[in-house]
Design an enzyme around this catalytic site. Structure first.
Site, PDB file in Angstrom:
ATOM      1  N   GLY A  45       0.910  -1.228  -0.044  1.00 29.46           N
ATOM      2  CA  GLY A  45      -0.141  -0.126  -0.197  1.00 29.46           C
ATOM      3  C   GLY A  45       0.878   1.205  -0.060  1.00 29.46           C
ATOM      4  CD  GLN A  50       3.597   5.801   2.819  1.00 31.13           C
ATOM      5  OE1 GLN A  50       2.658   5.358   2.108  1.00 31.13           O
ATOM      6  NE2 GLN A  50       4.664   5.057   3.254  1.00 31.13           N
ATOM      7  CB  CYS A 100       5.444   2.120   7.393  1.00 35.44           C
ATOM      8  SG  CYS A 100       4.902   3.498   6.485  1.00 35.44           S
ATOM      9  CG  LEU A 101       6.905   1.177   1.421  1.00 35.74           C
ATOM     10  CD1 LEU A 101       6.240   1.215  -0.018  1.00 35.74           C
ATOM     11  CD2 LEU A 101       7.882  -0.073   1.365  1.00 35.74           C
ATOM     12  CG  HIS A 142      -0.539   1.070   7.432  1.00 34.47           C
ATOM     13  ND1 HIS A 142       0.622   0.619   8.091  1.00 34.47           N
ATOM     14  CD2 HIS A 142       0.437   2.003   6.642  1.00 34.47           C
ATOM     15  CE1 HIS A 142       1.872   1.288   7.742  1.00 34.47           C
ATOM     16  NE2 HIS A 142       1.691   2.041   6.950  1.00 34.47           N
ATOM     17  CD  GLU A 143      -0.706   2.324   2.937  1.00 37.68           C
ATOM     18  OE1 GLU A 143      -0.579   3.619   2.838  1.00 37.68           O
ATOM     19  OE2 GLU A 143      -0.099   1.587   3.025  1.00 37.68           O
ATOM     20  CG  HIS A 146       0.536   7.043   5.692  1.00 37.50           C
ATOM     21  ND1 HIS A 146       1.574   7.321   6.456  1.00 37.50           N
ATOM     22  CD2 HIS A 146       0.690   5.620   5.396  1.00 37.50           C
ATOM     23  CE1 HIS A 146       2.522   6.210   6.355  1.00 37.50           C
ATOM     24  NE2 HIS A 146       1.883   5.302   5.835  1.00 37.50           N
TER      25      HIS A 146
HETATM   26 ZN    ZN Z   1       2.804   3.451   5.819  1.00 37.52          ZN
END
Ligand code: ZN
Length: 191
Positions: A45, A50, A100-101, A142-143, A146
């Protein structure tokens, strides 16, 4: 085109992202680029903040896991969420190991509801309201965090947060080495 990923500590990850309308410039290309970026970085995701855009846009892609056969399905499940809104939390809360990236090399168990009632627009700006569960619900939550200035470590217990402080500092100092390219802040660009 691959878009460098913003790391933990960058103020854009703490901002409230803005909703978008169908006239958002080059949206189709942006969505393609976000998928490409996510796949390059081995993510499931990616939220627009991000990649340094404070807008309410999320891409999700994963191969569904089948518990009965303990295998991953051949068909990938893909979703584009525009202006998503969690209307209701449903089911039990469950722990699941998240990464998480934007926070490389960190994985922690995070407690979230197993199902949510979600309203979103897809890439054609068609509205959906559905109860979703499984991996889709986990990644979506999760996304969507953000989009509201939250990262998954915010959801850890105070004790756990203390225990990962050094790892978080390493990320802030640019001492992690993910195989994908990140957008380094000025602070991390020291020679
Ligand atoms: Zn993340």
């Amino acid at each position: 085109m691959y878009l460098p990923i913003v790391g933990y500590g960058d103020p854009i990850l703490r901002k409230e992202a803005q909703p978008i309308t169908p006239d958002y410039p080059n949206l189709k290309q942006l969505i393609d680029d976000m998928f490409e970026t996510m796949y390059t970085a081995d993510g499931v995701g990616l939220a627009a903040p991000q990649i340094d855009l404070s807008i309410q846009l999320v891409v999700i892609g994963f191969r569904p896991y089948d518990e009965a056969t303990d295998t991953y399905g051949p068909e990938e499940e893909r979703h584009v969420l525009i202006n998503p809104e969690i209307l209701e939390e449903r089911g039990e809360k469950q722990y699941f190991n998240e990464g998480c990236l934007s926070l490389p090399e960190l994985h922690e168990d995070v407690l979230r509801p197993e199902k949510i009632l979600l309203r979103w627009l897809d890439e054609n700006f068609e509205e959906h309201t559905e109860e979703i569960g499984g991996m889709f619900a986990r990644v979506a939550q999760h996304e969507i965090d953000h989009l509201h200035g939250k990262v998954f470590t915010d959801r850890l217990s105070p004790l756990r947060k203390t225990m990962i402080k050094r790892k978080l500092n390493n990320i802030l100092e640019g001492k992690t080495h993910p195989k994908y390219r990140m957008k380094r802040s000025v602070k991390n660009n020291r020679p």
